[in-house]
Design a protein around this motif. Structure first.
Motif, PDB file in Angstrom:
ATOM      1  N   ARG A  31       2.442   8.184  -4.095  1.00  0.00           N
ATOM      2  CA  ARG A  31       0.576   7.929  -4.068  1.00  0.00           C
ATOM      3  C   ARG A  31       0.652   6.265  -4.530  1.00  0.00           C
ATOM      4  NH1 ARG A  31      -3.409  10.936  -4.740  1.00  0.00           N
ATOM      5  NH2 ARG A  31      -2.640  12.906  -4.647  1.00  0.00           N
ATOM      6  N   ILE A  34       1.318   4.985  -1.931  1.00  0.00           N
ATOM      7  CA  ILE A  34       0.775   4.750  -0.059  1.00  0.00           C
ATOM      8  C   ILE A  34      -0.395   4.205  -0.489  1.00  0.00           C
ATOM      9  CG2 ILE A  34      -0.442   7.359   0.905  1.00  0.00           C
ATOM     10  CD1 ILE A  34       2.187   8.670   0.225  1.00  0.00           C
ATOM     11  N   VAL A  35      -1.306   4.540  -1.694  1.00  0.00           N
ATOM     12  CA  VAL A  35      -2.812   4.081  -1.799  1.00  0.00           C
ATOM     13  C   VAL A  35      -3.223   2.404  -1.489  1.00  0.00           C
ATOM     14  CG1 VAL A  35      -4.364   4.052  -2.984  1.00  0.00           C
ATOM     15  CG2 VAL A  35      -3.427   6.527  -3.058  1.00  0.00           C
ATOM     16  N   TYR A  36      -1.785   2.361  -2.058  1.00  0.00           N
ATOM     17  CA  TYR A  36      -2.443   0.138  -2.605  1.00  0.00           C
ATOM     18  C   TYR A  36      -0.893  -0.312  -1.575  1.00  0.00           C
ATOM     19  CZ  TYR A  36      -5.669   2.354  -6.220  1.00  0.00           C
ATOM     20  OH  TYR A  36      -6.883   2.971  -6.953  1.00  0.00           O
ATOM     21  N   ILE A 113      -4.541  10.434 -11.891  1.00  0.00           N
ATOM     22  CA  ILE A 113      -4.959  11.655 -10.732  1.00  0.00           C
ATOM     23  C   ILE A 113      -4.062  12.741 -10.763  1.00  0.00           C
ATOM     24  CG2 ILE A 113      -6.026  11.489  -8.524  1.00  0.00           C
ATOM     25  CD1 ILE A 113      -7.323   8.818  -8.478  1.00  0.00           C
TER      26      ILE A 113
ATOM     27  N   MET B 109     -12.580  10.633  -7.838  1.00  0.00           N
ATOM     28  CA  MET B 109     -11.429  10.754  -7.963  1.00  0.00           C
ATOM     29  C   MET B 109     -10.813  11.347  -8.622  1.00  0.00           C
ATOM     30  SD  MET B 109     -10.378   7.260  -4.649  1.00  0.00           S
ATOM     31  CE  MET B 109     -10.430   6.319  -5.791  1.00  0.00           C
ATOM     32  N   HIS B 125      -6.341  10.457  -0.550  1.00  0.00           N
ATOM     33  CA  HIS B 125      -7.130   8.887  -1.575  1.00  0.00           C
ATOM     34  C   HIS B 125      -6.760   7.737  -1.175  1.00  0.00           C
ATOM     35  CE1 HIS B 125      -5.675   7.822  -5.964  1.00  0.00           C
ATOM     36  NE2 HIS B 125      -6.656   7.381  -5.172  1.00  0.00           N
ATOM     37  N   MET B 126      -5.666   7.364  -0.143  1.00  0.00           N
ATOM     38  CA  MET B 126      -5.886   6.248   0.240  1.00  0.00           C
ATOM     39  C   MET B 126      -7.218   5.750   0.678  1.00  0.00           C
ATOM     40  SD  MET B 126      -4.049   3.759   2.790  1.00  0.00           S
ATOM     41  CE  MET B 126      -4.437   5.117   4.167  1.00  0.00           C
ATOM     42  N   ASP B 129     -10.237   5.837  -1.143  1.00  0.00           N
ATOM     43  CA  ASP B 129     -10.436   4.199  -2.195  1.00  0.00           C
ATOM     44  C   ASP B 129     -10.998   3.335  -1.218  1.00  0.00           C
ATOM     45  OD1 ASP B 129      -8.586   2.426  -3.610  1.00  0.00           O
ATOM     46  OD2 ASP B 129      -9.189   3.258  -4.663  1.00  0.00           O
TER      47      ASP B 129
END
Lengths: 147, 161
Positions: A31, A34-36, A113, B109, B125-126, B129
């Motif tokens: 996660r 992928i998110v950052y 999360i 979130m 989520h990305m 964000d």
């Protein structure tokens, strides 16, 4: 020095004793990557990180996620001196791995999360507060030896 | 400044068709979590005697916030222009430290992950964000009453100031 209430100690011990490390570790690290996406810079030698699917199915990433989560065990067992517990790891991340310490906070948020998703409504505000305090102390300790 | 790709916008819109119906509950719970997990945020609510989880003020404000988020999803193609009034309110009247929006985003979130564990994927989520990062537009830094970019937006909408 960080002061922990009995309730906070109990919450942290309980969270980690009920975690499936083989599931949560990979999910948290994936996660984060992928998110950052800039965090991928630290995983140049880990093979295919081309897209979210590649990251999620990468066995090297999964193994590292498990390793990182087990690394938190040391903090759980030494809550009264997390700073000293992670002194060597902090030097490693600074001097050898050259990881921007802000990324520790990003991974910690992703872990929160993933744990929230797993625990559901059992992840109450009180439990989240204790968990966020714990990871904040860990993040601070890991950044402590940077100069 | 971060921008939302068409794929990000689709992801946010699609997820909101699943989550949007629960926005009032999400808002209440997220604001309660913000205050409980990050007690320093209570300083912005000193005018409420009661900031406990059962406080009607906290509940009402949580709902207000998530209704605004829901509206923002509806105008996701023009967030800059659409958030103008909220931006000025938070920057010049309420003077909220921008760091607190990230804390609130994190709490929202966490609530989304609890309520929609299978749907709140890393990809969603990305996108969310990035969508929240655009909310940092809520705090322009100019010491002028209106930052130049906001003035351009205002002029484009024929607003007087």
């Amino acid at each position: 020095m960080v002061v922990w209430s009995e309730s906070e100690r109990s919450i942290i011990t309980s969270i980690f004793s009920s975690l499936d490390y083989d599931d949560i570790g990979p999910k948290a690290l994936c996660r984060c990557l992928i998110v950052y996406p800039w965090t991928q810079r630290y995983f140049g030698g880990y093979g295919n990180l081309y897209n979210a699917t590649a990251i999620k199915t990468n066995p090297l990433i999964a193994a590292h996620g498990i390793k990182v989560l087990h690394g938190l065990d040391r903090a759980v067992k030494n809550m009264d001196d997390i700073k000293a517990t992670y002194a060597e790891l902090s030097v490693l991340h600074s001097e050898k791995l050259h990881v921007d310490p802000d990324n520790f906070r990003l991974l910690a948020d992703c872990l929160a999360i993933v744990i929230a998703a797993q625990m559901g409504t059992a992840f109450t505000s009180e439990i989240q507060a204790a968990f966020q305090k714990f990871v904040a102390v860990v993040v601070s300790a890991l950044g402590r030896q940077y100069h | 400044m971060t921008t939302l790709t068409p794929k990000d916008k689709d992801a946010v819109r699609k997820f909101w068709t699943i989550a949007g119906g629960a926005r009032e509950d999400i808002g209440r719970e997220a604001l309660n979590r913000l205050i409980a997990v990050y007690p320093q945020t209570k300083t912005y609510f000193a005018h409420w005697k009661d900031v406990s989880p059962t406080s009607p003020n906290v509940a009402k404000h949580g709902i207000t916030i998530m209704n605004a988020v829901s509206d923002a999803v509806g105008i996701i193609d023009d967030l800059k222009g659409g958030l103008l009034n909220l931006s000025e309110l938070h920057a010049f009247t309420l003077r909220v430290d921008p760091a607190n929006f990230k804390l609130l985003a994190h709490c929202v979130m966490v609530v989304l992950a609890i309520r929609f564990p299978d749907d709140f994927t890393p990809e969603i989520h990305m996108a969310f964000d990035k969508f929240w990062l655009l909310w940092l537009w809520l705090c322009p830094r100019s010491t002028d009453k209106l930052a130049p970019e906001i003035i351009c937006c205002s002029k484009a909408k024929n607003k007087t100031f």
